[in-house]
Design an enzyme around this catalytic site. Structure first.
Site, mmCIF file in Angstrom:
data_model
loop_
_atom_site.group_PDB
_atom_site.id
_atom_site.type_symbol
_atom_site.label_atom_id
_atom_site.label_comp_id
_atom_site.label_asym_id
_atom_site.label_seq_id
_atom_site.Cartn_x
_atom_site.Cartn_y
_atom_site.Cartn_z
ATOM 1 C CG ASP A 17 26.798 48.067 -0.563
ATOM 2 O OD1 ASP A 17 26.616 47.032 -1.214
ATOM 3 O OD2 ASP A 17 27.633 48.938 -0.882
ATOM 4 C CD GLU A 18 20.242 49.738 0.195
ATOM 5 O OE1 GLU A 18 20.610 48.645 -0.271
ATOM 6 O OE2 GLU A 18 20.008 50.737 -0.516
ATOM 7 C CE LYS A 20 20.521 45.518 -2.593
ATOM 8 N NZ LYS A 20 21.421 46.532 -1.995
ATOM 9 C CG ASN A 42 26.230 46.294 -10.752
ATOM 10 O OD1 ASN A 42 25.632 45.221 -10.791
ATOM 11 N ND2 ASN A 42 25.659 47.426 -11.131
ATOM 12 N N GLY A 44 26.835 43.042 -4.698
ATOM 13 C CA GLY A 44 27.524 42.133 -3.782
ATOM 14 C C GLY A 44 26.618 41.960 -2.583
ATOM 15 C CG HIS A 45 23.042 41.098 -2.913
ATOM 16 N ND1 HIS A 45 21.931 40.829 -3.668
ATOM 17 C CD2 HIS A 45 23.355 42.380 -3.164
ATOM 18 C CE1 HIS A 45 21.602 41.919 -4.355
ATOM 19 N NE2 HIS A 45 22.459 42.865 -4.073
ATOM 20 C CD GLN A 227 23.091 47.469 -8.703
ATOM 21 O OE1 GLN A 227 22.162 47.214 -9.445
ATOM 22 N NE2 GLN A 227 24.065 46.610 -8.510
ATOM 23 C CB THR A 242 23.903 51.341 -11.284
ATOM 24 O OG1 THR A 242 24.422 50.268 -12.078
ATOM 25 C CG2 THR A 242 22.441 51.085 -10.935
ATOM 26 C CB THR A 304 35.346 47.309 -5.528
ATOM 27 O OG1 THR A 304 34.543 48.069 -4.614
ATOM 28 C CG2 THR A 304 34.606 47.197 -6.854
ATOM 29 N N PRO A 307 36.566 51.298 0.596
ATOM 30 C CG PRO A 307 38.107 52.763 1.531
ATOM 31 C CD PRO A 307 37.867 51.889 0.349
ATOM 32 C CB THR A 417 20.284 43.212 16.249
ATOM 33 O OG1 THR A 417 19.977 41.793 16.283
ATOM 34 C CG2 THR A 417 19.030 44.014 16.520
ATOM 35 N N GLY A 418 22.508 42.277 13.567
ATOM 36 C CA GLY A 418 23.795 41.619 13.323
ATOM 37 C C GLY A 418 23.755 40.988 11.953
HETATM 38 P P1 GDP Z 1 23.500 44.266 0.138
HETATM 39 O O1 GDP Z 1 24.314 44.619 -1.058
HETATM 40 O O2 GDP Z 1 22.336 45.173 0.330
HETATM 41 O O3 GDP Z 1 23.102 42.805 0.176
HETATM 42 O O4 GDP Z 1 24.447 44.517 1.403
HETATM 43 P P2 GDP Z 1 25.984 44.050 1.551
HETATM 44 O O5 GDP Z 1 26.017 42.587 1.809
HETATM 45 O O6 GDP Z 1 26.813 44.580 0.445
HETATM 46 O O7 GDP Z 1 26.410 44.897 2.826
HETATM 47 C C1 GDP Z 1 25.782 44.720 4.056
HETATM 48 C C2 GDP Z 1 26.841 44.302 5.094
HETATM 49 O O8 GDP Z 1 26.306 44.441 6.394
HETATM 50 C C3 GDP Z 1 27.248 42.841 4.981
HETATM 51 O O9 GDP Z 1 28.595 42.721 5.360
HETATM 52 C C4 GDP Z 1 26.335 42.146 5.982
HETATM 53 O O10 GDP Z 1 26.897 40.940 6.480
HETATM 54 C C5 GDP Z 1 26.258 43.188 7.060
HETATM 55 N N1 GDP Z 1 25.003 43.227 7.818
HETATM 56 C C6 GDP Z 1 23.718 43.026 7.382
HETATM 57 N N2 GDP Z 1 22.844 43.264 8.380
HETATM 58 C C7 GDP Z 1 23.580 43.629 9.454
HETATM 59 C C8 GDP Z 1 23.235 44.041 10.785
HETATM 60 O O11 GDP Z 1 22.081 44.128 11.162
HETATM 61 N N3 GDP Z 1 24.276 44.360 11.617
HETATM 62 C C9 GDP Z 1 25.572 44.311 11.235
HETATM 63 N N4 GDP Z 1 26.500 44.651 12.116
HETATM 64 N N5 GDP Z 1 25.935 43.909 9.995
HETATM 65 C C10 GDP Z 1 24.942 43.601 9.122
HETATM 66 P P1 IMO Z 2 24.471 46.122 -4.064
HETATM 67 O O1 IMO Z 2 23.460 45.289 -4.830
HETATM 68 C C1 IMO Z 2 26.570 49.935 -3.728
HETATM 69 C C2 IMO Z 2 27.543 51.976 -7.473
HETATM 70 C C3 IMO Z 2 29.005 52.098 -7.809
HETATM 71 C C4 IMO Z 2 29.003 53.415 -8.555
HETATM 72 C C5 IMO Z 2 27.682 53.362 -9.322
HETATM 73 C C6 IMO Z 2 27.833 52.912 -10.759
HETATM 74 O O2 IMO Z 2 25.541 45.326 -3.413
HETATM 75 O O3 IMO Z 2 23.767 47.075 -3.151
HETATM 76 P P2 IMO Z 2 28.241 50.536 -11.854
HETATM 77 O O4 IMO Z 2 29.391 49.591 -11.757
HETATM 78 O O5 IMO Z 2 26.937 49.944 -11.457
HETATM 79 O O6 IMO Z 2 28.161 51.209 -13.196
HETATM 80 O O7 IMO Z 2 28.592 51.719 -10.824
HETATM 81 O O8 IMO Z 2 26.860 52.445 -8.623
HETATM 82 N N1 IMO Z 2 27.082 50.588 -7.204
HETATM 83 C C7 IMO Z 2 26.811 50.114 -5.995
HETATM 84 N N2 IMO Z 2 26.955 50.681 -4.779
HETATM 85 N N3 IMO Z 2 26.045 48.689 -3.833
HETATM 86 C C8 IMO Z 2 25.866 48.119 -5.053
HETATM 87 O O9 IMO Z 2 25.226 46.954 -5.223
HETATM 88 C C9 IMO Z 2 26.302 48.820 -6.196
HETATM 89 N N4 IMO Z 2 26.308 48.550 -7.527
HETATM 90 C C10 IMO Z 2 26.773 49.648 -8.129
HETATM 91 O O10 IMO Z 2 29.811 52.135 -6.658
HETATM 92 O O11 IMO Z 2 28.914 54.481 -7.640
HETATM 93 MG MG MG Z 3 26.276 45.054 -1.570
#
Ligand code: GDP
Ligand code: IMO
Ligand code: MG
Length: 431
Positions: A17-18, A20, A42, A44-45, A227, A242, A304, A307, A417-418
């Site tokens: 969830d960085e 990506k 698993n 979510g991008h 991940q 994972t 999911t 939080p 930055t957003g």
């Molecule tokens: P991923 O799994 O690495 O693709 O990341 P996720 O999409 O799960 O989680 C990143 C969250 O941060 C998403 O809700 C994005 O819309 C949001 N996001 C990404 N870059 C930024 C940023 O620079 N600032 C803010 N405020 N939100 C961001």
């Molecule tokens: P993205 O690509 C954050 C975590 C789960 C759990 C562990 C094992 O959006 O960054 P799993 O269902 O893979 O067997 O769960 O890995 N996990 C993630 N955490 N972002 C993800 O994907 C994740 N995919 C799995 O929360 O701790």
């Molecule tokens: Mg994600």
């Protein structure tokens, strides 16, 4: 673009969830092909631009650019029902999904018994649970490694599918019985999964040959990680990980390409740390600062809705990530989420059992054994939201960025930055 930087891997450097999805989408225009090499739904991008908001799970974020070829690699585990649902959702939002989406015939299939076992194990583990996404990811990889998994190609041959499902289902039902859960009828699964195979047939191909042909033809490829490094099954916080190799090494096995085709590695780093599920998190905050990061950063799972746990930036994690992935450049995301803090601690090392660690120890360490040591950085208390030029950042934010680059040894070439595409500082067009 110079041949030596043509292909790039975009990889999560922390616990997922960085951001990506945003970074892949942003850089996509420079590439012809986007390929996923591991994981499943698993992931979510999130991608946001204009007034649109997409949440991608199995399909590479490149699909939002209609001229990119997207490949689901052999290293993935694919739930056909989730894939078909994702395709329909995206189409309903106007996304073109035709011959631009291909699936490796060697990827493994997640079946309903995998999902049921994942959930049953977590339920039985109680407090000690991993906190999986409950999508059947672990059990599907487990069946793959045990050599009786069902591969995507098997969906196309009803007789092969029947034999394999009957064999696997008998054993999976025994496991489910152990957990007191209902059994699956192999016949129902064969009928349903053969039908899914028919719907997906035109997309199923030798992903390895397709990708290598593209590379040979001079096309540029982005390898989209899912991940994060700390969730890697070998290098992460085992067993709270994972079940795939999220590190760059997974690109070769998960797509069937040689290492020489990975020219550049971009590590995506959130300006602080989050984690979903159980396991060590040395810089975790269980106070109002952690609450602020969660609220301001909207840190709730894309898949999911859980939080996310939140904490300060952790340099031992980033150093480990830079080392394992050979990170050439960092895309630093969510800098704006730190806007309100007067002071921003950054963990530089940990003390564990009397020793100082600059990287993450591989041996099992209880959460309370980590003593993070912090350097406190000055906050900027000015809005950086939506800033698009490095020069427009407050000095304290520049200092924060510089400090991370110095400590990890990787230049920070993108600053986000957003959430939207346009809310980005690009410092080096050659990324
Ligand atoms: P991923 O799994 O690495 O693709 O990341 P996720 O999409 O799960 O989680 C990143 C969250 O941060 C998403 O809700 C994005 O819309 C949001 N996001 C990404 N870059 C930024 C940023 O620079 N600032 C803010 N405020 N939100 C961001
Ligand atoms: P993205 O690509 C954050 C975590 C789960 C759990 C562990 C094992 O959006 O960054 P799993 O269902 O893979 O067997 O769960 O890995 N996990 C993630 N955490 N972002 C993800 O994907 C994740 N995919 C799995 O929360 O701790
Ligand atoms: Mg994600």
């Amino acid at each position: 673009m110079a041949a030596s930087t043509r292909n790039a891997a975009v990889i999560g450097a922390q616990w997922g969830d960085e951001g990506k999805g945003k970074i892949v989408d942003l850089l996509c225009e420079r590439f012809d092909v986007v390929a996923r090499y591991q994981g499943g739904h698993n992931a979510g991008h999130t991608v946001k631009f204009a007034d649109q908001h997409f949440a991608l799970r199995l399909i590479p974020s490149g699909i939002l650019h209609s001229d990119k070829l997207c490949i689901l690699g052999n290293g993935m585990v694919i739930d056909p029902e989730a894939l078909l649902e994702e395709i329909e959702k995206l189409r309903a939002m106007g996304v073109r999904i035709e011959e631009n989406l291909k699936i490796s015939d060697s990827a493994h299939v997640i079946l309903p018994y995998h999902r049921a076992i994942d959930l049953a194990r977590e339920e039985a583990a109680g407090e000690g649970k991993i906190g999986t996404t409950g999508r059947g990811i672990g059990p599907a990889y487990e069946t793959k490694v045990s050599r009786y998994g069902i591969r995507v190609a098997d969906l196309l041959d009803q007789d092969v599918l029947r034999d394999k499902i009957e064999f696997a289902c008998a054993e999976k039902n025994a496991v489910l019985k152990f957990y007191g859960k209902p059994a699956f009828q192999p016949k129902d699964l064969v009928d349903a999964y053969f039908r899914h195979g028919q719907v997906l047939a035109s997309r199923i191909t030798s992903g390895t040959v397709l990708l290598n042909d593209q590379i040979r033809a001079g096309k540029s490829v982005m390898f989209e990680g899912a991940q994060g490094m700390m969730l890697d099954v070998d290098h992460g916080t085992y067993p709270f990980v994972t079940s795939s190799n999220t590190v760059v090494g997974g690109v070769c096995t998960g797509l069937g390409i040689a290492p020489k085709h990975i020219h550049r590695v971009i590590g995506v780093v959130k300006a602080y740390t989050t984690r979903v599920g159980g396991g060590s998190f040395p810089t975790e905050l269980n106070d109002k600062d952690g609450e602020h990061l969660r609220a301001r950063g909207n840190e709730f799972g894309t898949v999911t809705g859980r939080p996310r746990r939140t904490g300060w930036l952790d340099l031992p994690v980033l150093r480990t990530s830079a080392m394992l992935n050979g990170i050439d450049a960092i895309a630093l995301t969510k800098l704006d989420v730190l806007d309100d803090f007067a002071e921003i601690p950054v963990c530089t090392t940990y003390k564990v059992r009397g020793a100082t660690w600059k990287t993450f120890p591989a041996f099992a360490v209880d959460h309370h054994e980590y003593q993070p040591e912090y350097k406190t950085m000055r906050g900027w208390r000015t809005s950086t939201a939506g800033v698009t030029s490095y020069d427009d950042l407050p000095q304290a934010a520049k200092d924060y960025v510089r400090f991370i680059a110095d400590e990890t040894g990787a230049p920070i070439t993108i600053i986000s930055t957003g959430p939207r595409r346009e809310e980005t500082i690009l410092r080096d067009e050659g990324v």
